[in-house]
Design an enzyme around this catalytic site. Structure first.
Site, PDB file in Angstrom:
ATOM      1  N   ASP A  45      -9.433 -24.383  22.859  1.00 36.99           N
ATOM      2  CA  ASP A  45      -9.604 -23.902  21.488  1.00 36.99           C
ATOM      3  C   ASP A  45     -10.818 -22.985  21.411  1.00 36.99           C
ATOM      4  O   ASP A  45     -11.959 -23.438  21.555  1.00 36.99           O
ATOM      5  CB  ASP A  45      -9.778 -25.104  20.556  1.00 36.99           C
ATOM      6  CG  ASP A  45      -9.540 -24.758  19.099  1.00 36.99           C
ATOM      7  OD1 ASP A  45      -9.303 -23.578  18.796  1.00 36.99           O
ATOM      8  OD2 ASP A  45      -9.563 -25.676  18.257  1.00 36.99           O
ATOM      9  N   ASP A  46     -10.589 -21.685  21.239  1.00 35.27           N
ATOM     10  CA  ASP A  46     -11.671 -20.681  21.128  1.00 35.27           C
ATOM     11  C   ASP A  46     -12.381 -20.419  22.460  1.00 35.27           C
ATOM     12  O   ASP A  46     -13.565 -20.051  22.459  1.00 35.27           O
ATOM     13  CB  ASP A  46     -12.733 -21.111  20.104  1.00 35.27           C
ATOM     14  CG  ASP A  46     -12.265 -20.998  18.663  1.00 35.27           C
ATOM     15  OD1 ASP A  46     -11.107 -20.603  18.436  1.00 35.27           O
ATOM     16  OD2 ASP A  46     -13.059 -21.318  17.760  1.00 35.27           O
ATOM     17  N   CYS A  51      -6.742 -19.327  15.280  1.00 37.77           N
ATOM     18  CA  CYS A  51      -6.132 -20.553  15.814  1.00 37.77           C
ATOM     19  C   CYS A  51      -4.679 -20.751  15.420  1.00 37.77           C
ATOM     20  O   CYS A  51      -3.778 -20.750  16.263  1.00 37.77           O
ATOM     21  CB  CYS A  51      -6.940 -21.771  15.365  1.00 37.77           C
ATOM     22  SG  CYS A  51      -8.666 -21.766  15.898  1.00 37.77           S
ATOM     23  N   ASP A  78      -6.251 -20.205  22.828  1.00 34.11           N
ATOM     24  CA  ASP A  78      -5.529 -19.585  21.715  1.00 34.11           C
ATOM     25  C   ASP A  78      -6.125 -18.226  21.338  1.00 34.11           C
ATOM     26  O   ASP A  78      -5.425 -17.342  20.858  1.00 34.11           O
ATOM     27  CB  ASP A  78      -5.464 -20.510  20.492  1.00 34.11           C
ATOM     28  CG  ASP A  78      -6.816 -21.119  20.117  1.00 34.11           C
ATOM     29  OD1 ASP A  78      -7.846 -20.757  20.725  1.00 34.11           O
ATOM     30  OD2 ASP A  78      -6.841 -21.982  19.213  1.00 34.11           O
ATOM     31  N   ASN A  79      -7.415 -18.056  21.533  1.00 32.68           N
ATOM     32  CA  ASN A  79      -8.074 -16.774  21.229  1.00 32.68           C
ATOM     33  C   ASN A  79      -9.419 -16.764  21.929  1.00 32.68           C
ATOM     34  O   ASN A  79      -9.837 -17.766  22.522  1.00 32.68           O
ATOM     35  CB  ASN A  79      -8.256 -16.582  19.717  1.00 32.68           C
ATOM     36  CG  ASN A  79      -8.795 -17.789  18.998  1.00 32.68           C
ATOM     37  OD1 ASN A  79      -8.046 -18.496  18.321  1.00 32.68           O
ATOM     38  ND2 ASN A  79     -10.090 -18.057  19.142  1.00 32.68           N
TER      39      ASN A  79
END
Length: 450
Positions: A42-43, A78, A312-313
């Site tokens: 996540d991130d 997200c 995700d990013n």
């Protein structure tokens, strides 16, 4: 007499047919489809050295397989990104615009229109044993979206976080039942908890059928709560000062021209602290990968399992004087880590072919044996790049990055210059659609995207 021989011929044909069916079933059993593991952080950035703390992950996945140097997200946020991963579609087709229910994040419309055709549904129909653990979509578990009782189709074992990333003091939906957790490290730390649940799943699975495991740890998303044994790691590390760090965005799009420059010392201290804590949380992810690979070795499935590791990013910490976040069109927010190992993949490769997160669904279904040419998805399989002997494939000539913003009405009084339609400390841009044409990335990184 003739009737007797006709009966013998018919009986012989039936026996032959029975034999062929039995052989067919046995052959199918002996050629079980490959297992698949997807680890979605996540991130996790790539441009700012996000893979640096993940030494074991790089050794166990990248060195054993492929590193994609040009992997990108279709949207740097997200919920829209995760929706695109699940559906294999761009955000303008999923209609998931942001992290809110009104932006279609885990909404009833998403559930009926896209989630029912997400790639885990296909895997389930192919008799894959499926496990999910960790953060799903930001609005998952909200009452308006069905609450914790709602379990998306396609999942045999469901251990999903209610809401956005947390490390302690959260609720899981465990196969539709609420399971609350506190702040005890041994029992509650989310990264470790979902790992342990997945290891139990692997112990209890049927060895006759393939499995799919999707692990979504909260790291390195805020609130950046590291495990106790890692809270003093990287104590001298600071956010990278090179590139666009603390530079004015005078020649950039309108929002990047708004942040004060140079940043205040308090802002720099804050982002340095965030940078360190992000790396600290990733050490538990590194342990996760190590223990998962060890389990796959113990159950003798490692050689028949594809493992994907990605995010995700991306993320930024001070680029163009933006302290901490994502959502921007620049490489620090859209460039992703993507590591893959699996059967038929040669070790220690770096591939420059451009790939996207919308390609994950199609690639996973390609591995599972689905006719991907018949899929209603925007992504394309990169299995031919992973295993060139499987069949020929082509690289994409262009891709789309999009983000339609998060509105706040009326206008935020703290952002008088920006007017209505913006949110969160004036750091976000309201609307972006970026079409990137790739002339050639062969042998180099697509740095023209910066």
């Amino acid at each position: 007499m003739a009737g007797f021989w006709r009966q013998r011929v018919v009986a012989g044909c039936l026996l032959l047919l029975s034999y062929l069916l039995t052989c067919s079933l046995r052959c199918a059993e002996s050629s079980k489809s490959s297992n698949i593991v997807l680890i979605l952080t996540d991130d996790l950035d790539l441009e700012l050295g996000g893979l640096t703390p993940l030494k074991k992950t790089q050794a166990l996945i990248a060195d054993a397989g492929v590193t994609f140097s040009n992997a990108y997200t279709a949207t740097p946020l997200c919920c829209p990104s995760r929706s695109s991963i699940l559906s294999g579609k761009y955000p303008h087709n999923t209609m998931v615009h942001n992290n809110s229910l009104s932006g279609n994040c885990s909404s009833k419309a998403w559930q009926s229109n896209q989630e029912s055709r997400a790639f885990p549904v296909y895997l389930s129909k192919l008799f894959y044993q499926t496990f999910f653990g960790g953060k799903y979509l930001n609005q998952y578990g909200s009452e308006e979206a069905g609450g914790v009782k709602y379990v998306p189709p396609g999942w045999d074992q469901w251990h999903a976080l209610v809401g956005n990333s947390k490390y302690y003091n959260y609720t899981l939906s465990v196969n539709g039942q609420a399971e609350t957790h506190g702040d005890n490290y041994e029992k509650d730390y989310l990264t470790d908890l979902i790992l342990n649940k997945s290891l139990n799943f692997l112990d209890q699975r049927s060895p006759q059928y393939p499995f799919f495991v999707m692990l979504c740890p909260p790291a390195p998303h805020a609130p950046w709560t590291a495990a106790p044994q890692y809270q003093k790691s990287f104590i001298d590390v600071k956010a990278p000062r090179d590139g666009s760090f603390n530079k004015p965005g005078k020649d950039k799009h309108w929002l990047l021209r708004q942040p004060p420059n140079p940043m205040a010392n308090s802002s720099i201290d804050y982002l340095d602290d965030a940078f360190r804590k992000r790396w600290q949380t990733l050490l538990s992810v590194d342990d996760m990968v190590e223990k998962l690979v060890k389990k796959l070795e113990d159950i003798k499935e490692i050689n028949n399992t594809f493992i994907f590791f990605t995010s995700d990013n991306g993320y930024h910490t001070g680029q163009f004087s933006l302290p901490t976040d994502k959502r921007q069109l620049y490489e620090f927010d859209i460039h992703l880590p993507l590591l893959v190992r699996g059967p038929g993949i040669k070790p220690k490769q770096t591939l420059s072919d451009p790939v996207m997160n919308i390609d994950l669904a199609v690639t996973i279904l390609d591995i599972a044996g689905v006719n991907v040419s018949a899929l209603n998805m925007d992504g394309q399989s990169f299995l031919p790049q992973l295993v060139p002997s499987a069949r020929n494939g082509t690289s994409r000539p262009y891709f789309l990055v999009e983000y339609s913003g998060e509105g706040l009405f009326p206008a935020d009084p703290d952002c008088p210059k920006l007017g209505p339609g913006l949110l969160d400390e004036c750091f976000f841009f309201h609307s972006l659609v970026l079409l990137i044409k790739l002339q050639s990335c062969a042998g180099k990184s697509c740095r023209e995207l910066k």
